[in-house]
Each structure stands twice: as C-alpha cells, then as structure tokens.
Design a protein around this motif. Structure first.
Motif, short mmCIF file in Angstrom:
data_model
loop_
_atom_site.label_atom_id
_atom_site.label_comp_id
_atom_site.label_asym_id
_atom_site.label_seq_id
_atom_site.Cartn_x
_atom_site.Cartn_y
_atom_site.Cartn_z
N GLU A 69 0.82 -1.23 0.00
CA GLU A 69 0.00 0.00 0.00
C GLU A 69 0.84 1.27 0.00
OE1 GLU A 69 0.59 -1.16 4.33
OE2 GLU A 69 0.21 -2.23 2.47
N SER A 70 2.14 1.13 0.22
CA SER A 70 3.04 2.29 0.26
C SER A 70 4.02 2.33 -0.91
CB SER A 70 3.83 2.30 1.57
OG SER A 70 2.96 2.39 2.67
N LYS A 71 3.85 1.45 -1.87
CA LYS A 71 4.73 1.40 -3.04
C LYS A 71 4.13 2.26 -4.14
CE LYS A 71 4.76 -1.61 -6.32
NZ LYS A 71 4.69 -0.70 -7.44
N HIS A 72 4.85 3.31 -4.52
CA HIS A 72 4.34 4.25 -5.52
C HIS A 72 5.19 4.29 -6.79
CE1 HIS A 72 1.54 5.61 -2.49
NE2 HIS A 72 2.55 5.78 -1.66
N ALA A 73 6.19 3.40 -6.90
CA ALA A 73 7.03 3.35 -8.09
C ALA A 73 6.19 2.90 -9.28
CB ALA A 73 8.21 2.40 -7.88
N LEU A 74 6.42 3.53 -10.42
CA LEU A 74 5.69 3.19 -11.64
C LEU A 74 6.47 2.17 -12.45
CD1 LEU A 74 4.58 6.78 -12.75
CD2 LEU A 74 3.22 5.06 -11.54
N ASP A 75 5.74 1.23 -13.07
CA ASP A 75 6.35 0.28 -13.98
C ASP A 75 6.45 0.91 -15.37
OD1 ASP A 75 3.76 0.22 -15.01
OD2 ASP A 75 3.35 -1.82 -14.32
N LEU A 76 6.91 0.13 -16.35
CA LEU A 76 7.07 0.67 -17.71
C LEU A 76 5.79 1.30 -18.24
CD1 LEU A 76 9.26 -1.97 -19.58
CD2 LEU A 76 9.77 0.44 -19.26
N GLU A 77 4.69 0.59 -18.12
CA GLU A 77 3.42 1.12 -18.65
C GLU A 77 3.01 2.39 -17.91
OE1 GLU A 77 1.91 0.35 -21.53
OE2 GLU A 77 3.70 -0.90 -21.68
N ALA A 115 -1.01 15.94 -4.68
CA ALA A 115 -1.71 15.20 -5.75
C ALA A 115 -2.66 14.19 -5.10
CB ALA A 115 -0.71 14.55 -6.70
N SER A 116 -2.59 12.92 -5.46
CA SER A 116 -3.52 11.92 -4.91
C SER A 116 -2.94 11.14 -3.74
CB SER A 116 -3.94 10.94 -6.01
OG SER A 116 -2.79 10.25 -6.49
N TYR A 117 -1.75 11.53 -3.26
CA TYR A 117 -1.14 10.83 -2.13
C TYR A 117 -1.93 11.08 -0.85
CZ TYR A 117 3.04 10.11 -5.00
OH TYR A 117 3.91 9.73 -5.98
N GLN A 118 -1.85 10.10 0.05
CA GLN A 118 -2.45 10.21 1.38
C GLN A 118 -1.34 10.15 2.42
OE1 GLN A 118 -5.87 10.55 1.73
NE2 GLN A 118 -5.81 10.71 -0.49
N GLU A 119 -1.60 10.66 3.60
CA GLU A 119 -0.65 10.55 4.70
C GLU A 119 -0.31 9.07 4.90
OE1 GLU A 119 1.94 12.30 6.82
OE2 GLU A 119 0.31 13.61 6.21
N ASP A 120 0.99 8.77 5.08
CA ASP A 120 1.45 7.38 5.17
C ASP A 120 2.75 7.38 5.96
OD1 ASP A 120 2.48 4.81 4.77
OD2 ASP A 120 2.22 4.84 2.61
N ALA A 121 2.81 6.60 7.04
CA ALA A 121 4.01 6.53 7.87
C ALA A 121 5.22 6.00 7.10
CB ALA A 121 3.76 5.64 9.08
N ASN A 122 4.99 5.32 5.98
CA ASN A 122 6.08 4.78 5.18
C ASN A 122 6.56 5.73 4.08
OD1 ASN A 122 6.23 2.11 6.42
ND2 ASN A 122 4.18 1.86 5.57
N SER A 123 5.94 6.90 4.00
CA SER A 123 6.29 7.87 2.96
C SER A 123 6.77 9.18 3.55
CB SER A 123 5.06 8.18 2.09
OG SER A 123 4.71 7.07 1.29
N VAL A 124 7.68 9.81 2.82
CA VAL A 124 8.13 11.16 3.10
C VAL A 124 7.83 11.97 1.85
CG1 VAL A 124 10.15 12.63 3.50
CG2 VAL A 124 9.95 10.44 4.68
N LEU A 143 8.00 15.40 -4.58
CA LEU A 143 8.31 13.98 -4.69
C LEU A 143 7.80 13.24 -3.46
CD1 LEU A 143 11.03 13.05 -2.74
CD2 LEU A 143 11.94 14.88 -4.17
N GLU A 144 7.67 11.93 -3.63
CA GLU A 144 7.38 11.01 -2.53
C GLU A 144 8.52 10.01 -2.52
OE1 GLU A 144 6.44 7.20 -0.82
OE2 GLU A 144 6.73 7.56 -2.97
N THR A 145 9.04 9.72 -1.34
CA THR A 145 10.04 8.69 -1.17
C THR A 145 9.75 7.96 0.13
OG1 THR A 145 12.42 8.19 -1.32
CG2 THR A 145 11.79 10.14 -0.02
#
Length: 151
Positions: free
Chosen positions: A31-39, A136-145, A109-111
């Motif tokens: 639920e905290s992975k925001h990396a995009l694949d090729l598509e 943007a569409s990000y939500q508060e997440d303890a795993n994200s900065v 950015l989100e990391t």
C-alpha cells in the motif's frame, strides 16, 4: 556521462526498472509502493531520462506534470555499481533545470521513510527540497516522506 530522453522501449531500461520495482517491493509494504512500472511511465505527462556511461545504463529519472505549475519526480534511480559517484546529483540538477526551463514553479516527490531511502532523502535535502504534506492523490502514510521545492 550522457543524459538523454528515453522512450522506454529498450531491454536495458526494462530490466533496470524491473530491478527498481523489486527493490521497492522488498522494502515498502504494497500500500506504500508508488514506483511506476514501464506502462505507468509511458504517459504523455511524463518525461523520462536515462543516464549512460558509454553503452552502460547507470541511472534514470522522470518528471510527471501534475498541473501547469507543478511537477513530480518519479522513478529516480542510480545503478548500485555507480552510487556515490555524483550521478544522482547530476540527474537531479538536470531535471530541476528542465522543469525550470519549461516554466514550472514547483517540483515535489514522494520517497520512503525507511533507512533504505536515507541516501535519497539526503540528496533531495542537499538540493533544497523540504518536507511537505501529501500532494496530488497521495495520502498521509508513515512509510512515505513527501518533499517539495519552489523553482
């Protein structure tokens, strides 16, 4: 080193991004992975660059347009054998310059918040990025900065 716009069609970048996705899955909950694949990266609002040392792919990064004034950094990565050689700084400066040249006023950015992402957070801070609220569409997440920089 050469930085060039990439159309994401070559086998080198497909393998490079697959390794990126595997790393993100290994350290971030789904639920905290925001990396995009090729598509996910093959969208008109995204410009994708690769960094080459001769014929060797050593880094990549992308900018995604959020609106007419705001862009997001996506999928920034340096090959493990090329870390700590200034490639991330060179690529980040290139993307900052490109965003400014195109007239954008903000880059965000989100990391990850985990120790694995500390080098990335340090790099962004070195370039003047500061912590911010989710955008943007990000939500508060303890795993994200979330970080941002006015251009």
């Amino acid at each position: 080193m050469q930085i060039r716009i990439d159309d994401l069609s070559g086998p080198d970048i497909a393998e490079f991004l697959e390794e990126h996705i595997r790393d993100m899955k290994a350290v971030s909950p789904p639920e905290s992975k925001h990396a995009l694949d090729l598509e996910g990266l093959r969208k008109p609002e995204i410009t994708f660059w690769t960094v080459w040392d001769g014929n060797t792919l050593v880094g990549c990064g992308a900018l995604k347009e959020l609106d007419a004034k705001h862009m997001e950094i996506k999928s920034m990565r340096v090959a493990k054998d090329y870390k700590q050689q200034g490639i991330g700084s060179m690529l980040l400066q290139h993307m900052l310059d490109q965003a400014a040249t195109r007239g954008y006023q903000r880059l965000s950015l989100e990391t990850g918040s985990m120790p694995f992402f500390e080098p990335a957070r340090s790099l962004y801070a070195k370039f003047g990025f500061v912590a911010c609220a989710p955008f943007a569409s990000y939500q508060e997440d303890a795993n994200s900065v979330f970080m941002t920089k006015a251009l």
